[in-house]
Design a protein around this motif. Structure first.
Motif, PDB file in Angstrom:
ATOM      1  N   PRO A  48       0.826  -1.211   0.000  1.00  0.00           N
ATOM      2  CA  PRO A  48       0.000   0.000   0.000  1.00  0.00           C
ATOM      3  C   PRO A  48       0.865   1.268   0.000  1.00  0.00           C
ATOM      4  N   ASP A 139       1.477  -2.746   6.119  1.00  0.00           N
ATOM      5  CA  ASP A 139       0.342  -3.636   5.853  1.00  0.00           C
ATOM      6  C   ASP A 139       0.348  -4.861   6.758  1.00  0.00           C
ATOM      7  N   THR A 333     -11.162   8.035   0.669  1.00  0.00           N
ATOM      8  CA  THR A 333     -10.777   6.747   0.087  1.00  0.00           C
ATOM      9  C   THR A 333     -11.982   5.891  -0.281  1.00  0.00           C
ATOM     10  N   ALA A 334     -13.170   6.233   0.219  1.00  0.00           N
ATOM     11  CA  ALA A 334     -14.368   5.441  -0.065  1.00  0.00           C
ATOM     12  C   ALA A 334     -15.052   5.881  -1.358  1.00  0.00           C
ATOM     13  N   VAL A 384      -3.410   6.115   1.948  1.00  0.00           N
ATOM     14  CA  VAL A 384      -3.949   5.217   2.966  1.00  0.00           C
ATOM     15  C   VAL A 384      -4.840   6.002   3.914  1.00  0.00           C
ATOM     16  N   LYS A 385      -5.740   5.282   4.559  1.00  0.00           N
ATOM     17  CA  LYS A 385      -6.617   5.862   5.570  1.00  0.00           C
ATOM     18  C   LYS A 385      -6.243   5.257   6.921  1.00  0.00           C
ATOM     19  N   TYR A 386      -6.012   6.127   7.886  1.00  0.00           N
ATOM     20  CA  TYR A 386      -5.606   5.672   9.214  1.00  0.00           C
ATOM     21  C   TYR A 386      -6.808   5.633  10.154  1.00  0.00           C
ATOM     22  N   ASP A 394      -6.258   1.599   8.249  1.00  0.00           N
ATOM     23  CA  ASP A 394      -7.572   0.994   8.057  1.00  0.00           C
ATOM     24  C   ASP A 394      -7.827   0.588   6.612  1.00  0.00           C
ATOM     25  N   ASP A 395      -7.309   1.392   5.687  1.00  0.00           N
ATOM     26  CA  ASP A 395      -7.672   1.161   4.289  1.00  0.00           C
ATOM     27  C   ASP A 395      -6.579   1.741   3.401  1.00  0.00           C
ATOM     28  N   ALA A 396      -6.473   1.213   2.208  1.00  0.00           N
ATOM     29  CA  ALA A 396      -5.551   1.742   1.200  1.00  0.00           C
ATOM     30  C   ALA A 396      -6.326   1.940  -0.084  1.00  0.00           C
ATOM     31  N   MET A 397      -5.976   2.975  -0.826  1.00  0.00           N
ATOM     32  CA  MET A 397      -6.756   3.313  -2.010  1.00  0.00           C
ATOM     33  C   MET A 397      -5.838   3.684  -3.161  1.00  0.00           C
TER      34      MET A 397
END
Length: 543
Positions: A48, A139, A333-334, A384-386, A394-397
């Motif tokens: 990521p 990751d 990121t969503a 990335v989202k922390y 929390d998430d990668a975009m």
């Protein structure tokens, strides 16, 4: 093998994953990544945030190799940029002439100046020699949370040098915040713990950004497109701007300071790190990692080109500044990237500033004919989202949008029309959500769907919105990529008609799946009446 003799020179060792123009995959050194950039399609990392972190490293090298003086005139900078662009490749002799001056600084394990690291770094108090190498892998979660990881827990006790180098670059750019173990020389440690200074950024610098860059047909084009030299009559380059390999080795202590220029920010050393090889000298078995250079992210728009900026009155109160500061505008990121285009590309936004890489396209096109810029390029967003105080990822975009370069001109009427249509789409999707609410009301749950205050009702609302955007996604990506410079009105009308047709089919299918009468009313609402209202709202939204 003695650890002191362990060598891994990133200038010549293959460690950067790429996709070549012919579609084949390869791993290349720094030198080959630049010398063969015109034969490489893109960086193709799997970690990521890896692509943008490695791209920023290579871009910093371009700034270093060409060393454009701050005081150079804009016309001369345009000329240099244009000659490089039209040349189609980086001159190998120029790259070699620069890299030869740094025989040790690109070595992962140099005893005096290891790449992106601090030599002889040790943890305070000698309580532990090092952490597992997984500590610098963004990751990989903590061992107690590994059940929810997509990565296998096996083979995390050692990393090959090429993969360790990539994780090192990503960690400097995107490492999560939270409590770190202090190293010897850290003067701000409290009770055996290291923290980021209050008010400063705790994550790596790229963690605060929208992570926006432009991608051309080759890695060469990508690097040159993002090589910004000036914006709005202000020089981007700075005379005292240096990369980590050009500077003295930093102290182990945390340092809060201001960046000196784009090179400094592209290679920002947010962590003090030392990779620990195993006794055989074949793998990295551990890492020492703590806070390094930290900064307050406000008002860095002169030197940071890969994010949009927005005014923040909340930060003005926190920082106590006389004017409202500009903060990095990280993208959601969503959301699909094309839905964020109005905030990325809109010219006349008083409280926002477009990313520098996008504004630069307007600068270089100002003195050239539009026909020279009717090629397609790609806007890429990667970040990335922390979560939990930025201490976990929390998430990668990663998302992309293709469009013509001419749409980035400051005077582009076509761009205005395209962004207005995307804004209208938000209204049309809102009409679809309202339609779904009305259909649910016909089922009798007035309390829940009248206000959507219930959690389950809100989930239905969110699901309907995402269902609509998913259905529109392929159409909008295709239409944006093919958006013309001429006959824009007719193109937009055809686009609206297609969008209305897609949303209309969604509405019809939504009713059909419920097997309800079109005429039976409840609370003065029927499925037929809800469809009629929807058609009215849809026509108004996409008029």
């Amino acid at each position: 093998m003695d650890q002191i003799t362990t060598k891994y020179d990133l200038r010549t060792e293959p460690w950067i994953p790429v996709e070549r123009i012919d579609g084949t995959q390869a791993t290349v050194s720094i030198r080959n990544a630049l010398c063969e950039a015109h034969r490489i399609r893109r960086i193709s990392g799997e970690i990521p945030g890896e692509n943008i972190a490695l791209l920023r490293l290579l871009l910093a090298l371009v700034y270093c190799i060409y060393e454009i003086p701050e005081h150079m005139g804009e016309e001369e900078k345009r000329r240099i940029w244009r000659e490089l662009w039209e040349g189609g490749a980086f001159p190998a002799d120029r790259i070699d002439g620069y890299l030869v001056d740094f025989p040790h600084e690109f070595d992962l394990f140099d005893d005096e100046h290891p790449f992106y690291q601090v030599p002889h770094l040790v943890y305070m108090g000698g309580k532990k020699e090092c952490d597992p190498v997984s500590e610098c892998m963004i990751d990989v979660p903590k061992p107690e949370k590994f059940l929810f990881s997509m990565r296998s827990a096996e083979h995390l006790d050692a990393l090959p040098f090429d993969l360790a180098a990539r994780y090192l670059v990503v960690a400097q750019a995107l490492d999560k915040a939270g409590i770190k173990t202090p190293v010897e020389g850290n003067t701000s440690a409290k009770s055996g713990k290291a923290y980021a200074p209050k008010g400063a950024l705790g994550t790596g610098w790229c963690g605060a950004l929208g992570g926006v860059y432009l991608e051309g047909k080759s890695l060469f084009e990508t690097l040159v497109l993002n090589w910004v030299l000036f914006l709005s009559n202000v020089s981007v380059t700075a005379s005292d701007d240096f990369a980590p390999w050009e500077r003295e080795v930093p102290s182990p202590d945390t340092c809060q300071r201001e960046p000196t220029g784009p090179i400094d920010l592209l290679t920002w050393q947010s962590r003090r790190i030392r990779l620990v090889p195993d006794e055989s000298g074949a793998f990295v078995r551990g890492v020492i990692i703590s806070y390094g250079d930290v900064l307050v992210p406000a008002n860095k728009q002169r030197f940071e080109m890969m994010t949009g900026w927005r005014e923040s009155k909340q930060q003005q109160k926190k920082l106590g500044t006389a004017t409202v500061p500009l903060m990095p505008a990280a993208l959601d990121t969503a959301r699909a990237l094309w839905r964020n285009l109005p905030s990325l590309l809109a010219v006349a936004e008083e409280e926002r500033l477009r990313p520098g890489v996008i504004r630069w396209m307007g600068e270089v096109q100002d003195v050239q004919h539009a026909d020279d810029w009717r090629f397609k390029l790609r806007i890429v967003c990667q970040g990335v989202k922390y979560g939990t105080q930025s201490s976990v990822v929390d998430d990668a975009m990663t998302d992309t949008v293709d469009l013509r370069a001419t749409l980035m001109r400051k005077d582009s009427e076509a761009l205005t029309n395209m962004l207005e249509l995307i804004r209208q789409t938000d209204i049309a999707v809102g009409a679809f959500v309202k339609f779904a609410q009305n259909i649910e009301r016909t089922q009798g749950d007035r309390r829940r769907y009248e206000t959507f205050s219930d959690a389950a009702a809100q989930a239905t609302k969110d699901d309907m919105r995402e269902r609509a955007y998913d259905a529109l996604d392929a159409l909008y990506r295709r239409r944006i990529a093919d958006f013309p410079d001429r006959d824009v009105a007719a193109y937009c009308e055809a686009w609206r008609a297609e969008a209305r047709g897609i949303l209309r089919k969604l509405a019809q299918a939504y009713v059909s799946r419920r097997h309800i009468s079109y005429f039976a009313e409840r609370d003065e609402v029927s499925a037929g009446r809800a469809l009629m209202w929807f058609e009215r709202d849809l026509a108004q939204a996409l008029a």
